[in-house]
Design an enzyme around this catalytic site. Structure first.
Site, PDB file in Angstrom:
ATOM      1  N   TRP A 324      -8.249  -1.354   8.175  1.00 27.28           N
ATOM      2  CA  TRP A 324      -7.421  -2.059   9.173  1.00 27.28           C
ATOM      3  C   TRP A 324      -7.446  -1.308  10.501  1.00 27.28           C
ATOM      4  O   TRP A 324      -7.431  -1.917  11.577  1.00 27.28           O
ATOM      5  CB  TRP A 324      -5.983  -2.170   8.662  1.00 27.28           C
ATOM      6  CG  TRP A 324      -5.035  -2.811   9.625  1.00 27.28           C
ATOM      7  CD1 TRP A 324      -4.726  -4.137   9.749  1.00 27.28           C
ATOM      8  CD2 TRP A 324      -4.234  -2.144  10.630  1.00 27.28           C
ATOM      9  NE1 TRP A 324      -3.802  -4.340  10.743  1.00 27.28           N
ATOM     10  CE2 TRP A 324      -3.489  -3.132  11.308  1.00 27.28           C
ATOM     11  CE3 TRP A 324      -4.092  -0.815  11.018  1.00 27.28           C
ATOM     12  CZ2 TRP A 324      -2.605  -2.823  12.344  1.00 27.28           C
ATOM     13  CZ3 TRP A 324      -3.221  -0.506  12.055  1.00 27.28           C
ATOM     14  CH2 TRP A 324      -2.481  -1.511  12.703  1.00 27.28           C
ATOM     15  N   HIS A 325      -7.510   0.033  10.430  1.00 28.46           N
ATOM     16  CA  HIS A 325      -7.444   0.810  11.660  1.00 28.46           C
ATOM     17  C   HIS A 325      -8.727   0.707  12.486  1.00 28.46           C
ATOM     18  O   HIS A 325      -8.673   0.818  13.717  1.00 28.46           O
ATOM     19  CB  HIS A 325      -7.166   2.281  11.342  1.00 28.46           C
ATOM     20  CG  HIS A 325      -5.730   2.540  11.015  1.00 28.46           C
ATOM     21  ND1 HIS A 325      -5.200   2.323   9.757  1.00 28.46           N
ATOM     22  CD2 HIS A 325      -4.694   2.987  11.774  1.00 28.46           C
ATOM     23  CE1 HIS A 325      -3.915   2.625   9.774  1.00 28.46           C
ATOM     24  NE2 HIS A 325      -3.581   3.022  10.971  1.00 28.46           N
ATOM     25  N   GLY A 326      -9.847   0.542  11.859  1.00 26.16           N
ATOM     26  CA  GLY A 326     -11.062   0.473  12.643  1.00 26.16           C
ATOM     27  C   GLY A 326     -12.256   0.089  11.807  1.00 26.16           C
ATOM     28  O   GLY A 326     -12.295   0.328  10.598  1.00 26.16           O
TER      29      GLY A 326
END
Length: 472
Positions: A324-326
């Site tokens: 989700w973060h990257g």
């Protein structure tokens, strides 16, 4: 439009003035909605269309889903919402990542493929508002909540500008009811709101950008094995930078909402005083970790299906949380390490929780340092642009390889002093609330502190950097 910019201050003052004019509640909400679209359009106007798509799709899907009784039809409606929201997220955020991995995969079989250049721009904050609108559809599907009664209220829920681009990710049952009745900040709310904005701005501009970012950037930009002291200090600097940057944004967002009379949930609770990793995730990015718990970990079965399944669920949740973060495998490794930590903690707790030493203050301090040490290992993968950099950092930090120095004496002193103060504050505030601490301070002392923070913000150079979490 960045919180730490003059354009935002001008924008905010206009919004605040309009919100306190003697207009009807409907006009005030319309003003906030228009302001939210303008706030988002300041980055890239065409991407406002994505907000409209999410709003229209989830509004109609939830309405139909609520009145529909046939289970299969409800599932189809939920699938429409999920596919539209995750489809946009996947296309804009993970398209390039998937394409690169596909090219690498087929190259294993000797197939060379060179597609046209992928020139898609990542819409700012798309991960945040996608999860927020999906929570709305999921809550209606799971019959935890009813659909919003007003399209205006729902549109404002999707786009409310204080938390639109970097959270906190707000649940519909928390925010939508606040739009149903007229709200204007009281004097006390205005005082707290402005105070939180100053604290958040100080955290971002002075501490994250001014004191810690230079050391972290110098260390992670190095292409050689570093002296272990420099490698550790650069990682510690990043641990402080990422906290002060993101918590600073959340604090400003909560403060801005409060000056308008709205409440947003707390997103951080002094995470570097955490004792263990389940405690860490109850204190770090609380709105995301609780989202993953309620909409992914528990639906997967949580801890109700035996130890083996619990560990699998933990790993899946944290791996997806990392992704989700990257769109990079380094973020997946970051999430995977946290999954392993959580699983390991669960095993160790079952065996040693009753040992008296670990319940003592000394035992808790040791556990807190172990937690912070291991969290810093994960930050290496979060911050490093690629695995080669992460591997060099690991060699320098754990194997004491390398002797290259990149940090000046000034950066070393800045990092050591700032991180020491930060850890002291986190430990002191671990079981306290800011409201209680502030209530015991005299008004002249509060005023002097506020004036000092604003002075430091004003004199800090380079205070207009974008917030790190905007890229997510």
């Amino acid at each position: 439009m960045l919180f730490n910019s003059f354009s935002f201050i001008f924008f905010f003052l206009i919004v605040l003035a309009l919100h306190n004019m003697p207009f009807s509640w409907r006009i005030k909400k319309s003003n906030l909605l228009i302001a939210s679209y303008l706030f988002y359009a300041a980055w890239n106007p065409p991407f406002v269309i994505l907000l409209w798509i999410s709003t229209v799709v989830d509004w109609h899907v939830a309405k139909r889903m609520f009145s529909e009784q046939r289970p299969h039809a409800r599932k189809v409606l939920l699938a429409i919402s999920v596919v539209v929201n995750l489809g946009m997220l996947g296309f804009f955020k993970y398209g390039q990542f998937l394409l690169e991995n596909f090219i690498t995969f087929i190259a294993v079989f000797g197939i060379e493929y060179q597609p046209a250049a992928w020139e898609i721009i990542l819409p700012v904050g798309i991960s945040f508002y996608t999860f927020q609108t999906m929570a709305y559809s999921l809550d209606v599907y799971l019959k935890r909540a009813e659909p919003a009664k007003s399209l205006l209220d729902f549109s404002l829920f999707v786009t409310f500008f204080p938390q639109l681009v970097a959270g906190p990710i707000v649940r519909p049952t928390y925010l939508i009811p606040q739009f149903s009745k007229p709200r204007v900040a009281s004097i006390n709310q205005l005082f707290w709101g402005i105070g939180l904005m100053v604290i958040g701005m100080f955290s971002k501009v002075v501490v994250a950008d001014g004191l810690l970012a230079p050391a972290a950037e110098a260390v992670f930009a190095a292409d050689e094995l570093l002296n272990p002291v420099d490698a550790w200090l650069g990682t510690l600097a990043f641990s402080g930078q990422i906290f002060c940057d993101f918590a600073g944004y959340s604090t400003i967002a909560i403060g801005v909402a409060l000056t308008l009379g709205f409440s947003l949930p707390n997103n951080f609770n002094y995470p570097y005083a955490a004792i263990g990793f389940s405690d860490f995730w109850r204190r770090w990015h609380i709105s995301l970790s609780s989202w993953l718990r309620d909409y992914l970990y528990i639906p997967l079965g949580g801890n109700k299906k035996g130890s083996r399944r619990t560990f699998i669920n933990l790993m899946l949740t944290m791996l997806l949380g990392g992704l989700w973060h990257g769109a990079a495998w380094t973020f997946v490794v970051w999430g995977g390490l946290h999954g392993l930590y959580l699983a390991g903690e669960r095993i160790l707790r079952q065996k040693y929780q009753q040992v008296a030493f670990w319940q003592s203050t000394r035992g808790k301090i040791i556990l807190a340092f172990i937690t912070y040490f291991l969290v810093n290992i994960t930050w290496v993968f979060f911050r490093a642009p690629d695995f080669a950099t992460a591997w060099r950092m690991m060699q320098s930090m754990l194997l004491f390889s390398g002797d290259k120095n990149v940090l000046s004496s000034q950066y070393i002193i800045q990092t050591v002093v700032t991180i020491t103060i930060m850890l002291g504050v986190h430990w002191y505030m671990r079981n306290r609330k800011m409201e209680d601490v502030v209530s015991n301070i005299s008004l002249p002392a509060i005023s002097a502190t506020g004036a000092t923070l604003m002075f430091l913000i004003a004199i800090t150079q380079g205070g207009s950097n974008a917030f790190i979490y905007f890229q997510f």
